[in-house]
Design a protein around this motif. Structure first.
Motif, mmCIF file in Angstrom:
data_model
loop_
_atom_site.group_PDB
_atom_site.id
_atom_site.type_symbol
_atom_site.label_atom_id
_atom_site.label_comp_id
_atom_site.label_asym_id
_atom_site.label_seq_id
_atom_site.Cartn_x
_atom_site.Cartn_y
_atom_site.Cartn_z
ATOM 1 N N LEU A 134 -4.588 0.907 -5.470
ATOM 2 C CA LEU A 134 -5.266 1.951 -4.707
ATOM 3 C C LEU A 134 -4.758 3.325 -5.145
ATOM 4 N N PHE A 135 -5.659 4.175 -5.634
ATOM 5 C CA PHE A 135 -5.326 5.550 -6.005
ATOM 6 C C PHE A 135 -5.665 6.443 -4.813
ATOM 7 N N VAL A 136 -4.677 7.168 -4.292
ATOM 8 C CA VAL A 136 -4.880 7.869 -3.025
ATOM 9 C C VAL A 136 -4.322 9.289 -3.056
ATOM 10 N N ASP A 137 -4.891 10.105 -2.179
ATOM 11 C CA ASP A 137 -4.315 11.379 -1.761
ATOM 12 C C ASP A 137 -4.600 11.492 -0.270
ATOM 13 N N PRO A 138 -3.602 11.311 0.585
ATOM 14 C CA PRO A 138 -3.847 11.274 2.033
ATOM 15 C C PRO A 138 -4.528 12.519 2.581
ATOM 16 N N PHE A 139 -4.438 13.638 1.866
ATOM 17 C CA PHE A 139 -4.959 14.896 2.404
ATOM 18 C C PHE A 139 -6.264 15.324 1.737
ATOM 19 N N GLN A 140 -6.958 14.379 1.080
ATOM 20 C CA GLN A 140 -8.251 14.687 0.469
ATOM 21 C C GLN A 140 -9.415 14.024 1.200
ATOM 22 N N THR A 141 -9.216 13.570 2.419
ATOM 23 C CA THR A 141 -10.353 13.044 3.175
ATOM 24 C C THR A 141 -11.331 14.178 3.446
ATOM 25 N N VAL A 142 -12.629 13.857 3.422
ATOM 26 C CA VAL A 142 -13.660 14.894 3.496
ATOM 27 C C VAL A 142 -14.558 14.724 4.714
ATOM 28 N N LYS A 143 -15.026 13.496 4.951
ATOM 29 C CA LYS A 143 -15.983 13.248 6.029
ATOM 30 C C LYS A 143 -15.288 12.615 7.236
ATOM 31 N N PRO A 144 -15.890 12.755 8.424
ATOM 32 C CA PRO A 144 -15.329 12.075 9.600
ATOM 33 C C PRO A 144 -15.267 10.559 9.421
ATOM 34 N N GLY A 145 -16.159 10.020 8.588
ATOM 35 C CA GLY A 145 -16.184 8.576 8.370
ATOM 36 C C GLY A 145 -15.180 8.073 7.360
ATOM 37 N N ASP A 146 -14.440 8.982 6.682
ATOM 38 C CA ASP A 146 -13.406 8.554 5.738
ATOM 39 C C ASP A 146 -12.229 7.935 6.490
ATOM 40 N N LEU A 147 -11.426 7.164 5.763
ATOM 41 C CA LEU A 147 -10.214 6.621 6.374
ATOM 42 C C LEU A 147 -9.377 7.752 6.965
ATOM 43 N N PRO A 148 -8.838 7.584 8.162
ATOM 44 C CA PRO A 148 -7.994 8.634 8.740
ATOM 45 C C PRO A 148 -6.772 8.903 7.866
ATOM 46 N N THR A 149 -6.336 10.154 7.849
ATOM 47 C CA THR A 149 -5.137 10.507 7.090
ATOM 48 C C THR A 149 -3.949 9.659 7.525
ATOM 49 N N SER A 150 -3.857 9.376 8.819
ATOM 50 C CA SER A 150 -2.741 8.572 9.328
ATOM 51 C C SER A 150 -2.743 7.171 8.716
ATOM 52 N N THR A 151 -3.936 6.595 8.522
ATOM 53 C CA THR A 151 -4.039 5.262 7.922
ATOM 54 C C THR A 151 -3.556 5.279 6.477
ATOM 55 N N VAL A 152 -3.972 6.311 5.729
ATOM 56 C CA VAL A 152 -3.568 6.409 4.322
ATOM 57 C C VAL A 152 -2.061 6.641 4.219
ATOM 58 N N LEU A 153 -1.515 7.465 5.107
ATOM 59 C CA LEU A 153 -0.067 7.701 5.098
ATOM 60 C C LEU A 153 0.703 6.419 5.418
ATOM 61 N N GLU A 154 0.158 5.598 6.301
ATOM 62 C CA GLU A 154 0.792 4.308 6.605
ATOM 63 C C GLU A 154 0.800 3.406 5.371
ATOM 64 N N LEU A 155 -0.298 3.424 4.601
ATOM 65 C CA LEU A 155 -0.347 2.656 3.356
ATOM 66 C C LEU A 155 0.747 3.110 2.397
ATOM 67 N N VAL A 156 0.914 4.430 2.296
ATOM 68 C CA VAL A 156 1.924 4.998 1.399
ATOM 69 C C VAL A 156 3.323 4.575 1.832
ATOM 70 N N GLU A 157 3.628 4.707 3.113
ATOM 71 C CA GLU A 157 4.968 4.369 3.599
ATOM 72 C C GLU A 157 5.250 2.881 3.444
#
Length: 516
Positions: free
Chosen positions: A341-364
């Motif tokens: 998974l290639f990610v940037d937790p702070f590049q979400t754009v739409k309300p329907g995108d994965l929440p930043t908190s979810t992506v940060l949990e993946l990272v941690e």
């Protein structure tokens, strides 16, 4: 600086005659000097560098994939050292791949953008070499046209930055180790800020996996190629027949990637899918790479009724229920044995995108499992690695002063017409220059019946949002429109004119920036 020369030889000569001709006509440049060469026919080309052209050509004549090529060109200069030749080899590989006229026979074994003494002066000769090769028919397009093309920018033959090289090595190590010894699933997180080249790394990995699958025992590895260690018989056998997919959530970027893959040998076999596409596929995938994973969607915020129905059907098919907690990331995990998974937790754009908190949990979670890789170096913005952190600090009100951004061009306009004129001028001079904006104006022109309506009316300038969603940057008339974030995310521009709307404000009492 001494002028270069390009020596052309009939490669169809038998080995002994070819060696005699090279030894006689190149003199010392043929057996004990660094040179760059191309071997081509009407459809295929191989680019290489060597210290011994005579011996190297004998090796190529013994290779079934290259022995029937017809025209050899040897490029040499008495002042070209090994570093210069490696750089020139990389330069020509990227341009040939970027133009897409020839099938490039090179493997993806590691092109790294390394510096060396007096590089700028040598690079001036590279452009002259390109023009000479263009005159001889190896290229058709102009240099700037190739460098602005999608195929060049997303080519798997890109020169990697040092930390991209490290990331590629770590990803390949994780994938091959998992295939060798760990039958359980793999979930690898690769994090990078905007412009660090996450998409380039993903494509690079896919090309290398394809090259390993099709490699031969007759291949002749070169000791200083970075990723030669992965080209083993064992890896070839393990990778043979595996199903690989690349999931790209953004529609505009996905179609561009598909076009690049169709024109790149080995990548035409890789399935480029939407999140819905992988959920609805009859296949199960051994390995799935997901670009811009933070743009994967949630169940509860689909923009159209039909997508809500498809989302519900996918959940029922994969999990037996339509739980609102299920996301497109869950689909990918359910359909794949191993996931990168290639990610940037702070590049979400739409309300329907994965929440930043979810992506940060993946990272941690990935950090704790030691399945985490980070790409740092900035390659999209000429200002370098300091630029993105500075902008973030600026918007948080934490920036004290601007760092030195070197030759990076930055200009503020207080008149929209002046900025649009500048962008159009830059597009004429350099290409790939567009006006873009956040969604601070209504989309009045949406739909065929409304194409005459104006969306942005400021300073006497009337503009419309992007007329197409797919590949807007390369569409006719885009230089006279304004692109939204959905049309430019993941793309490179030479110049961007950013229109700041009334949604970004500053409190005059304390200078704090806030969003309204």
């Amino acid at each position: 600086m001494t002028n270069f020369d390009i020596h052309k030889v009939d490669f169809s000569l038998v080995e002994i005659e070819l060696a005699r001709r090279l030894g006689h006509e190149l003199g010392g440049f043929g057996s004990n000097w660094p040179v760059v060469y191309t071997i081509a026919d009407s459809d295929n080309v191989y680019v290489g560098e060597t210290l011994n052209a005579v011996n190297r050509m004998n090796q190529h004549k013994a290779n079934p994939e290259r022995q029937d090529l017809t025209t050899l060109r040897v490029i040499y200069n008495e002042q070209f050292n090994k570093s210069v030749c490696l750089d020139l080899e990389s330069y020509l590989i990227r341009l040939i791949s970027g133009e897409g006229r020839f099938s490039l026979l090179n493997r993806n074994v590691g092109i790294v953008d390394s510096n060396y003494y007096d590089r700028a002066h040598y690079r001036e000769q590279f452009e002259l070499i390109f023009e000479r090769l263009k005159d001889e028919g190896l290229f058709e397009a102009e240099l700037e046209e190739i460098q602005n093309s999608d195929l060049f920018k997303l080519s798997p033959f890109k020169a990697l930055t040092p930390d991209q090289e490290i990331a590629v090595g770590q990803i390949m190590e994780a994938i091959t180790t998992s295939l060798h010894s760990d039958p359980s699933s793999l979930e690898l997180i690769v994090k990078g800020d905007p412009g660090t080249g996450k998409t380039v790394v993903a494509i690079y990995i896919l090309k290398m996996l394809s090259d390993i699958q099709s490699s031969s025992d007759l291949e002749d590895p070169v000791s200083d190629e970075r990723f030669t260690k992965f080209y083993t018989e064992r890896n070839r056998d393990l990778l043979g027949g595996i199903k690989v997919a690349l999931v790209v959530p953004q529609q505009s970027l996905r179609e561009t990637v598909e076009r690049v893959f169709r024109r790149t040998p080995g990548l035409e076999r890789v399935q480029v899918l939407t999140p819905f596409g992988i959920a609805e596929s009859q296949d199960r995938f051994d390995l799935t790479l997901v670009d811009e994973s933070h743009r994967l969607g949630m169940r509860s915020n689909q923009p159209a009724a039909m997508l809500n129905k498809r989302f519900s059907a996918a959940n029922e098919r994969l999990f037996g229920n339509d739980g609102l907690h299920l996301t497109q990331l869950d689909w990918i995990k359910a359909k794949s044995d191993k996931v990168v998974l290639f990610v940037d937790p702070f590049q979400t754009v739409k309300p329907g995108d994965l929440p930043t908190s979810t992506v940060l949990e993946l990272v941690e979670s990935a950090k704790k499992r030691e399945n985490y890789i980070e790409i740092i170096s900035q390659i999209r913005v000429l200002a370098g690695d300091k630029y993105i952190p500075f902008v973030k600090e600026l918007l948080r009100g934490q920036a004290d002063e601007s760092p030195d951004f070197g030759e990076y061009e930055f200009e503020l306009f207080d008149d929209l017409g002046s900025m649009i004129s500048t962008i159009k001028q830059k597009d004429e001079e350099h290409g790939l220059s567009r006006a873009i904006a956040g969604y601070a104006w209504p989309w009045n022109s949406k739909g065929p019946k409304n194409r005459h309506k104006i969306d942005i009316d400021e300073d006497g300038v009337k503009l419309q949002w992007n007329g197409v969603v797919k590949d807007w940057i390369n569409s006719p008339g885009s230089v006279s429109e304004v692109g939204s974030i959905h049309t430019v995310q993941g793309y490179d521009l030479n110049y961007a004119g950013v229109i700041i709307g009334r949604d970004l404000r500053m409190d005059p009492s304390d200078g704090a920036v806030y969003f309204d």
